[in-house]
Design an enzyme around this catalytic site. Sequence first.
Site, PDB file in Angstrom:
ATOM      1  N   LYS A 151       2.981   3.789   7.137  1.00 43.20           N
ATOM      2  CA  LYS A 151       3.815   2.607   6.865  1.00 43.20           C
ATOM      3  C   LYS A 151       5.191   3.074   5.904  1.00 43.20           C
ATOM      4  O   LYS A 151       6.111   2.895   5.949  1.00 43.20           O
ATOM      5  CB  LYS A 151       3.284   1.296   6.023  1.00 43.20           C
ATOM      6  CG  LYS A 151       2.433   0.597   7.064  1.00 43.20           C
ATOM      7  CD  LYS A 151       2.808  -0.171   8.036  1.00 43.20           C
ATOM      8  CE  LYS A 151       3.414  -1.459   7.508  1.00 43.20           C
ATOM      9  NZ  LYS A 151       4.173  -2.048   8.846  1.00 43.20           N
ATOM     10  N   GLU A 179       0.886  -1.208  -0.059  1.00 45.77           N
ATOM     11  CA  GLU A 179       0.038  -0.008   0.038  1.00 45.77           C
ATOM     12  C   GLU A 179       0.711   1.212  -0.030  1.00 45.77           C
ATOM     13  O   GLU A 179       0.398   2.385  -0.225  1.00 45.77           O
ATOM     14  CB  GLU A 179      -0.937  -0.048   1.188  1.00 45.77           C
ATOM     15  CG  GLU A 179      -1.944  -1.204   1.034  1.00 45.77           C
ATOM     16  CD  GLU A 179      -3.142  -1.084   1.924  1.00 45.77           C
ATOM     17  OE1 GLU A 179      -3.656   0.187   2.372  1.00 45.77           O
ATOM     18  OE2 GLU A 179      -3.705  -1.954   2.233  1.00 45.77           O
TER      19      GLU A 179
HETATM   20  P1  NAD Z   1      -2.858  -7.313  12.938  1.00 48.72           P
HETATM   21  O1  NAD Z   1      -3.338  -6.041  13.138  1.00 48.72           O
HETATM   22  O2  NAD Z   1      -3.511  -8.511  13.189  1.00 48.72           O
HETATM   23  O3  NAD Z   1      -1.672  -7.583  14.022  1.00 48.72           O
HETATM   24  C1  NAD Z   1      -1.025  -6.399  14.737  1.00 48.72           C
HETATM   25  C2  NAD Z   1      -0.122  -6.859  16.111  1.00 48.72           C
HETATM   26  O4  NAD Z   1       0.384  -5.689  16.508  1.00 48.72           O
HETATM   27  C3  NAD Z   1      -1.245  -7.177  17.196  1.00 48.72           C
HETATM   28  O5  NAD Z   1      -0.906  -8.372  17.695  1.00 48.72           O
HETATM   29  C4  NAD Z   1      -0.966  -6.018  18.024  1.00 48.72           C
HETATM   30  O6  NAD Z   1      -1.348  -6.025  19.548  1.00 48.72           O
HETATM   31  C5  NAD Z   1       0.369  -5.640  17.886  1.00 48.72           C
HETATM   32  N1  NAD Z   1       0.601  -4.139  18.229  1.00 48.72           N
HETATM   33  C6  NAD Z   1       0.031  -2.929  17.630  1.00 48.72           C
HETATM   34  N2  NAD Z   1       0.418  -1.959  18.286  1.00 48.72           N
HETATM   35  C7  NAD Z   1       1.677  -2.270  19.040  1.00 48.72           C
HETATM   36  C8  NAD Z   1       2.305  -1.847  19.779  1.00 48.72           C
HETATM   37  N3  NAD Z   1       2.446  -0.372  19.923  1.00 48.72           N
HETATM   38  N4  NAD Z   1       3.336  -2.194  20.554  1.00 48.72           N
HETATM   39  C9  NAD Z   1       3.419  -3.670  20.197  1.00 48.72           C
HETATM   40  N5  NAD Z   1       2.672  -4.461  19.606  1.00 48.72           N
HETATM   41  C10 NAD Z   1       1.545  -3.882  19.125  1.00 48.72           C
HETATM   42  O7  NAD Z   1      -1.683  -6.846  11.826  1.00 48.72           O
HETATM   43  P2  NAD Z   1      -1.329  -8.000  10.799  1.00 48.72           P
HETATM   44  O8  NAD Z   1      -2.253  -8.333   9.551  1.00 48.72           O
HETATM   45  O9  NAD Z   1      -0.757  -9.188  11.289  1.00 48.72           O
HETATM   46  O10 NAD Z   1       0.004  -7.230  10.003  1.00 48.72           O
HETATM   47  C11 NAD Z   1       0.979  -7.299  10.611  1.00 48.72           C
HETATM   48  C12 NAD Z   1       2.082  -6.779   9.573  1.00 48.72           C
HETATM   49  O11 NAD Z   1       2.169  -6.871   8.371  1.00 48.72           O
HETATM   50  C13 NAD Z   1       1.900  -4.983   9.755  1.00 48.72           C
HETATM   51  O12 NAD Z   1       2.892  -4.384   9.905  1.00 48.72           O
HETATM   52  C14 NAD Z   1       1.179  -4.817   8.620  1.00 48.72           C
HETATM   53  O13 NAD Z   1       1.266  -3.407   8.176  1.00 48.72           O
HETATM   54  C15 NAD Z   1       1.851  -5.628   7.617  1.00 48.72           C
HETATM   55  N6  NAD Z   1       1.097  -6.174   6.394  1.00 48.72           N
HETATM   56  C16 NAD Z   1       0.174  -6.665   6.440  1.00 48.72           C
HETATM   57  C17 NAD Z   1      -0.791  -7.243   5.295  1.00 48.72           C
HETATM   58  C18 NAD Z   1      -2.307  -7.951   5.607  1.00 48.72           C
HETATM   59  O14 NAD Z   1      -2.960  -8.124   4.650  1.00 48.72           O
HETATM   60  N7  NAD Z   1      -2.772  -7.971   6.755  1.00 48.72           N
HETATM   61  C19 NAD Z   1      -0.243  -7.019   4.163  1.00 48.72           C
HETATM   62  C20 NAD Z   1       1.105  -6.585   4.190  1.00 48.72           C
HETATM   63  C21 NAD Z   1       1.597  -6.164   5.241  1.00 48.72           C
HETATM   64  O1  TDX Z   2     -16.255  -4.119   4.522  1.00 49.49           O
HETATM   65  C1  TDX Z   2     -15.436  -4.301   3.760  1.00 49.49           C
HETATM   66  N1  TDX Z   2     -15.855  -3.861   2.445  1.00 49.49           N
HETATM   67  C2  TDX Z   2     -15.220  -3.944   1.348  1.00 49.49           C
HETATM   68  O2  TDX Z   2     -15.499  -3.616   0.215  1.00 49.49           O
HETATM   69  C3  TDX Z   2     -14.033  -4.168   3.865  1.00 49.49           C
HETATM   70  C4  TDX Z   2     -13.525  -4.299   5.345  1.00 49.49           C
HETATM   71  C5  TDX Z   2     -13.253  -4.091   2.758  1.00 49.49           C
HETATM   72  N2  TDX Z   2     -13.662  -3.899   1.457  1.00 49.49           N
HETATM   73  C6  TDX Z   2     -12.632  -3.550   0.647  1.00 49.49           C
HETATM   74  C7  TDX Z   2     -11.736  -2.721   0.632  1.00 49.49           C
HETATM   75  C8  TDX Z   2     -10.466  -3.379  -0.038  1.00 49.49           C
HETATM   76  O3  TDX Z   2     -10.686  -2.563  -1.534  1.00 49.49           O
HETATM   77  O4  TDX Z   2     -12.035  -4.888   0.449  1.00 49.49           O
HETATM   78  C9  TDX Z   2     -10.613  -4.706   0.113  1.00 49.49           C
HETATM   79  C10 TDX Z   2      -9.851  -5.315   1.136  1.00 49.49           C
HETATM   80  O5  TDX Z   2      -9.940  -4.583   2.538  1.00 49.49           O
HETATM   81  P1  TDX Z   2      -9.197  -4.672   3.766  1.00 49.49           P
HETATM   82  O6  TDX Z   2      -9.377  -6.331   3.988  1.00 49.49           O
HETATM   83  O7  TDX Z   2      -9.418  -3.659   4.661  1.00 49.49           O
HETATM   84  O8  TDX Z   2      -7.667  -4.631   3.116  1.00 49.49           O
HETATM   85  P2  TDX Z   2      -6.789  -3.388   2.375  1.00 49.49           P
HETATM   86  O9  TDX Z   2      -7.412  -2.065   2.761  1.00 49.49           O
HETATM   87  O10 TDX Z   2      -6.658  -3.947   1.063  1.00 49.49           O
HETATM   88  O11 TDX Z   2      -5.503  -3.600   3.341  1.00 49.49           O
HETATM   89  C11 TDX Z   2      -4.940  -4.806   3.733  1.00 49.49           C
HETATM   90  O12 TDX Z   2      -3.898  -5.083   2.768  1.00 49.49           O
HETATM   91  C12 TDX Z   2      -2.724  -4.423   2.841  1.00 49.49           C
HETATM   92  C13 TDX Z   2      -4.389  -4.779   5.157  1.00 49.49           C
HETATM   93  O13 TDX Z   2      -5.523  -4.563   6.081  1.00 49.49           O
HETATM   94  C14 TDX Z   2      -3.168  -4.005   5.160  1.00 49.49           C
HETATM   95  O14 TDX Z   2      -2.854  -4.030   6.749  1.00 49.49           O
HETATM   96  C15 TDX Z   2      -1.985  -4.301   4.370  1.00 49.49           C
HETATM   97  O15 TDX Z   2      -1.022  -3.255   4.460  1.00 49.49           O
END
Ligand code: NAD
Ligand code: TDX
Length: 338
Positions: free
Chosen positions: A156, A129
């Site tokens: 980020k 992102e």
């Molecule tokens: P998540 O929200 O599920 O988990 C985040 C974790 O970080 C939680 O356990 C929370 O308690 C902890 N946390 C938050 N603030 C904190 C703080 N101040 N100190 C210590 N711990 C803290 O997130 P996720 O989906 O597992 O994402 C993990 C990482 O991967 C993030 O850096 C996110 O930007 C990155 N990322 C996520 C996705 C995705 O699709 N979910 C994709 C690409 C990158």
């Molecule tokens: O209720 C919803 N309806 C909807 O249409 C939600 C929650 C999402 N959406 C759409 C928004 C996005 O186009 O679905 C797509 C995916 O949404 P999210 O699951 O919120 O993900 P996104 O915003 O793409 O971001 C995710 O991918 C990159 C993760 O949350 C981030 O942490 C990561 O960095």
Amino acid sequence: MKNILVTGGAGFIGSNFINHILLEKRDDYNIVNLDKLTYAGNLENLRPSEGKKNYHFIKGDITNSDLVNYIFEKFKIKYVINFAAESHVDRSILGSEIFYRTNVIGTNVLLEAARRFEAEKFLQVSTDEVYGSLGEEGLFTEQTPLSPNSPYSSSKAAADMMVLAFHHTYGMPVVITRCSNNYGSYQFPEKLIPLMIINALHNKKLPVYGDGMNVRDWIYVIDHNKAIDLVFEKGRTGEVYNIGASNEMPNIKIVKLILNHLKKSDDLIQFVQDRPGHDRRYAINSYKIQNELGWKPTYTFESAIQQTIEWYLQNKNWWERIISGEYKNYYELQYKNR
Ligand code: NAD
Ligand code: TDX
């Protein structure tokens, strides 16, 4: 033995990293998991790792420099993998301050401690992102200029810049991964896939933003973590590695696939007001990590998404506890007037 500080290890991706990648296969890793246990952190995610002698949990905040310095000293930390973040775009639109505090200041605190204790590797877990939004053509490469659009992605991107600045200025051995959208078990119910599964199971409306044609590039969480492990071991210092499984899909297609799997009607779909500033399309070019480090995704979307839906069906206790708590207030705030 490598003493590794893993932050945010109680969240979706971090807990998967600890459970699946490290503890099952890597006895040479000694992991200290520092997690604040925000709404997104859940120790239940780490059941498979509990009690292992090379795993330690500390509840705390990455912005707390006294605590972070203490952990570096006590556990002789030489490696950092920073997963900790506020991670949900919609929440960042409701209020951005905590995103900057955790994602930017928190990363700075970790970098300063890593500098002080002469860490040998600092891996920053970032996201696609940070590159902003694509039109219908093209893919994000590591050379794509950063152009984040949401408070989340801008925090980020700021963190990424700082990580690279510590490399440039102090010669710190950093490496950054930028991955596309993850899916899999233990993903918090606020994110698209679990939200749609859970709503469908309750015969509740499925809120699709805008026209449902925004495109995300989906990767199974285990493939992401295998890539992180590889970059951690073999990635070149100062480099960025994109991670993606070349699996682009418009949101509406995923929503229909979920409904189909659960044998529910498409009538549950409700198109609602779009997300402000909604990025239209993400798509990753992962040539660099494939070519340089030999990584490639091992799961197909078709099978891993079925497995994921089944996991939510089999693990109702996990998500029912979440959605019956504070989450109700968030859901109300986010979806009531859409
Ligand atoms: P998540 O929200 O599920 O988990 C985040 C974790 O970080 C939680 O356990 C929370 O308690 C902890 N946390 C938050 N603030 C904190 C703080 N101040 N100190 C210590 N711990 C803290 O997130 P996720 O989906 O597992 O994402 C993990 C990482 O991967 C993030 O850096 C996110 O930007 C990155 N990322 C996520 C996705 C995705 O699709 N979910 C994709 C690409 C990158
Ligand atoms: O209720 C919803 N309806 C909807 O249409 C939600 C929650 C999402 N959406 C759409 C928004 C996005 O186009 O679905 C797509 C995916 O949404 P999210 O699951 O919120 O993900 P996104 O915003 O793409 O971001 C995710 O991918 C990159 C993760 O949350 C981030 O942490 C990561 O960095």
